[in-house]
Design a protein around this motif. Structure first.
Motif, PDB file in Angstrom:
ATOM      1  N   UNK A 111       0.854  -1.188   0.000  1.00 53.47           N
ATOM      2  CA  UNK A 111       0.000   0.000   0.000  1.00 53.47           C
ATOM      3  C   UNK A 111       0.892   1.241   0.000  1.00 53.47           C
ATOM      4  N   UNK A 112       0.696   2.129  -0.963  1.00 56.80           N
ATOM      5  CA  UNK A 112       1.532   3.333  -1.022  1.00 56.80           C
ATOM      6  C   UNK A 112       1.242   4.225   0.178  1.00 56.80           C
ATOM      7  N   UNK A 113       2.324   4.693   0.828  1.00 54.25           N
ATOM      8  CA  UNK A 113       2.171   5.562   1.997  1.00 54.25           C
ATOM      9  C   UNK A 113       2.804   6.933   1.785  1.00 54.25           C
ATOM     10  N   UNK A 114       3.694   7.047   0.797  1.00 53.99           N
ATOM     11  CA  UNK A 114       4.336   8.333   0.515  1.00 53.99           C
ATOM     12  C   UNK A 114       4.985   8.255  -0.857  1.00 53.99           C
ATOM     13  N   UNK A 115       4.964   9.370  -1.568  1.00 51.01           N
ATOM     14  CA  UNK A 115       5.716   9.484  -2.819  1.00 51.01           C
ATOM     15  C   UNK A 115       6.353  10.861  -2.849  1.00 51.01           C
ATOM     16  N   UNK A 116       7.615  10.921  -3.235  1.00 54.41           N
ATOM     17  CA  UNK A 116       8.309  12.203  -3.319  1.00 54.41           C
ATOM     18  C   UNK A 116       8.881  12.367  -4.717  1.00 54.41           C
ATOM     19  N   UNK A 117       8.891  13.603  -5.152  1.00 55.11           N
ATOM     20  CA  UNK A 117       9.334  13.918  -6.507  1.00 55.11           C
ATOM     21  C   UNK A 117      10.707  14.569  -6.472  1.00 55.11           C
ATOM     22  N   UNK A 118      11.575  14.104  -7.341  1.00 59.64           N
ATOM     23  CA  UNK A 118      12.839  14.783  -7.541  1.00 59.64           C
ATOM     24  C   UNK A 118      13.965  14.294  -6.654  1.00 59.64           C
TER      25      UNK A 118
END
Length: 618
Positions: A111-118
């Motif tokens: 289950x996705x709990x966080x996504x960060x870009x870059x």
């Protein structure tokens, strides 16, 4: 002495590998075993998604993922998975909201709990890792509300023209009327291509001078991004009167050269030239072609993926911008040349082939047609499977010798983006040549993709054939790739007269056209917009009937080739729907009407002008 020697051997065999293992992250591939390990070991999953030509990805790889504290935290607390977004376009598309690099955190059950870009450097990445590990230990990880959308549970039942109009408005809200293009700085080389074609189409449909001028600004914007030394287009260039971050320096560009940008630039220049006759656009095509020939063409005529932003060992204090500002080939080579990613991807080659065909249709330069045919022939010969689909990538020695961030993983499975774009490319060659072998090959791909990738219940196409990970992470139907597929099947329906394909095209749109999905995709909607325009305004078919060996048949075909009509479907046709009149004749038709039989090639342009608007009967 023997005991000392034995100790040294023991150190080399046992201790050295252990030390080396501790100095690198234990990366895994995106496969069931990795997700099963996370569940079994009760560890958070870290997924790193990027691409070889991404400078920010390279910085994170070289600075962050080599840091001993980062390595220790990840190996102790996480199952780490790395993915090349172009080798696995299904996963790349899924996480494109956070591109690039995209770093995704999941609980042990995926289950996705966080996504960060870059890019993140160690000092601001370590706290994120520590926070994820602490929350997992405390049982306080929460599902991420911004997780990628799943396939809609049912098709959209809204009138397609209403969906089209809403999407037009969404795209126009980000239109930069000062510089052309979309976004604050105008043209972005990767994302502006399909939207620029869409803008030209709308200007054509409604004889809209304002949209036409904005589209020409977009074409001109690509000229600003050309590298004057080696040719080719940078991923973006900034207008001269815009304040920009100091890191971009006097170059005023982001010096990454990706193959999609080159395709988009060729198309922008070709259409710009067709509308204006301005030599600057012809020169733009030549400059992109020069770069592709000298740097990006494989021995078999296919095209590599990208060139990185700088050589491996620039002197301290010399930036990528400083390097690209060097005014000659010799001066640059003193410091080395930026590495080329030698992977060859089928979907990207489909885009290049399609762009070269537009350049050929516009300029009549047969070199561009030859390049398109050579690349397509190589892919058909090496990548088409017995049941008609094409693989995305195959191993090659040049790529094996690249100093890659991620290993090139080649999957023998069909990806929607490869089928849709390469099928589109084959139809482009058919439109340019009238040679039926290209239509036959496109039809094979179309039939195979229907069998393997179509959602028969709700319409649309899955990104790939579901594998063992589908039980953990639900399969997805990507908006843009379904847009490309819808356009492909719509054109295939007109060429083959197989009405089943028309339904497939409409269902591909309805299968993904949920308002929330379209809003979320934001700027990555150009191909979907093009598909909506085609289906709701219909085709313009140019059919040549009669003795094909007669010189007039080729003359009519050539006259049709140079007509600017974004919905144009040009081909030879056996007598039947139209009679054989004893001399080759062209019939231009849409669902509303047909032209009179055209015998004189000089009349084609005038007759075609009557069909520029939408079909009124739709």
């Amino acid at each position: 002495m023997k005991s000392v020697f034995k100790s040294l051997v023991w150190l080399l065999i046992v201790v050295a590998p252990a030390l080396n293992a501790a100095e690198t992250i234990n990366w895994k591939h995106w496969e069931l075993d990795a997700f099963a390990a996370a569940k079994e070991e009760n560890k958070v999953i870290l997924v790193s998604v990027g691409m070889e030509g991404c400078a920010a990805c390279a910085r994170m790889e070289s600075l962050t993922y080599t840091d001993s504290d980062v390595i220790g935290l990840i190996n102790e607390n996480f199952i780490a998975i790395e993915v090349d977004a172009e080798a696995r376009p299904d996963i790349g598309e899924r996480y494109s909201d956070w591109a690039w690099p995209a770093t995704i955190f999941m609980s042990p059950d995926a289950t996705q709990v966080l996504a960060i870009r870059g890019n993140r450097v160690p000092r601001n990445f370590i706290p994120i890792l520590e926070d994820m590990a602490a929350k997992h230990a405390a049982g306080t990880l929460e599902p991420d509300p911004n997780s990628p959308y799943a396939a809609p549970p049912e098709p959209a039942d809204t009138e397609l023209s209403l969906i089209r109009d809403d999407l037009r408005a969404q795209i126009d809200r980000s239109l930069n009327r000062k510089y052309g293009g979309w976004g604050r700085s105008g043209i972005g080389g990767e994302q502006s291509g399909s939207r620029l074609r869409h803008l030209y189409l709308r200007a054509h449909l409604y004889n809209d001078d304002e949209l036409h001028e904005l589209a020409l600004k977009g074409s001109a914007g690509f000229l600003n991004a050309i590298d004057p030394v080696w040719g080719g287009s940078y991923i973006a260039a900034f207008p001269k009167d815009m304040e920009i971050p100091a890191r971009f320096g006097a170059l005023r560009a982001i010096p990454e050269k990706r193959i999609l940008v080159q395709s988009n630039a060729i198309t922008a220049f070709a259409i710009g030239y067709q509308h204006t006759g301005d030599e600057k656009y012809l020169e733009g095509i030549r400059e992109i072609d020069r770069y592709l020939k000298n740097w990006m063409m494989a021995p078999d005529g296919t095209f590599y993926t990208n060139q990185k932003s700088m050589p491996a060992n620039l002197p301290r204090g010399m930036s990528a911008s400083d390097y690209w500002l060097l005014p000659s080939d010799a001066q640059r080579r003193e410091f080395g040349t930026p590495p080329v990613d030698h992977a060859v991807y089928t979907d990207r080659n489909g885009e290049v082939i399609s762009a070269y065909i537009i350049a050929y249709e516009t300029t009549g330069n047969s070199d561009y047609l030859d390049r398109a045919i050579r690349a397509a022939t190589a892919i058909l010969g090496s990548r088409m499977q017995d049941d008609g689909w094409v693989v995305q990538a195959t191993p090659n020695n040049a790529a094996d010798n690249d100093a890659r961030m991620r290993p090139l993983v080649t999957e023998t499975k069909p990806f929607l983006s490869a089928q849709a774009w390469f099928g589109t490319a084959l139809l482009s060659i058919y439109r340019a040549t009238g040679d039926a072998e290209w239509l036959v090959a496109a039809d094979r791909i179309g039939k195979s993709a229907l069998t393997l990738l179509q959602d028969e219940k709700n319409g649309g196409f899955f990104a790939t054939v579901p594998d063992a990970t589908a039980a953990i992470i639900a399969p997805r139907k990507p908006l843009e790739s379904n847009g490309t597929a819808a356009s492909f099947y719509f054109d295939l329906a007109i060429y083959t007269k197989d009405d089943r394909y028309k339904s497939v095209a409409e269902n591909a749109i309805r299968g993904v056209a949920q308002p929330s999905i379209i809003r979320r995709e934001g700027k990555i909607t150009g191909e979907f917009a093009m598909a909506l325009e085609k289906v709701t305004t219909s085709y313009v078919e140019f059919s040549i009937v009669g003795d094909l060996s007669h010189p007039n048949a080729q003359a009519l075909f050539d006259a049709g080739r140079i007509v600017f009509e974004p919905r144009k479907l040009l081909h030879y046709e056996e007598p039947g729907r139209y009679p054989d009149r004893g001399i080759p004749s062209m019939y231009i038709c849409n669902p509303d009407m047909c032209s009179i039989p055209i015998e004189d090639p000089a009349d084609v342009m005038k007759q075609a002008a009557a069909f520029h608007g939408p079909a009124a009967s739709l």
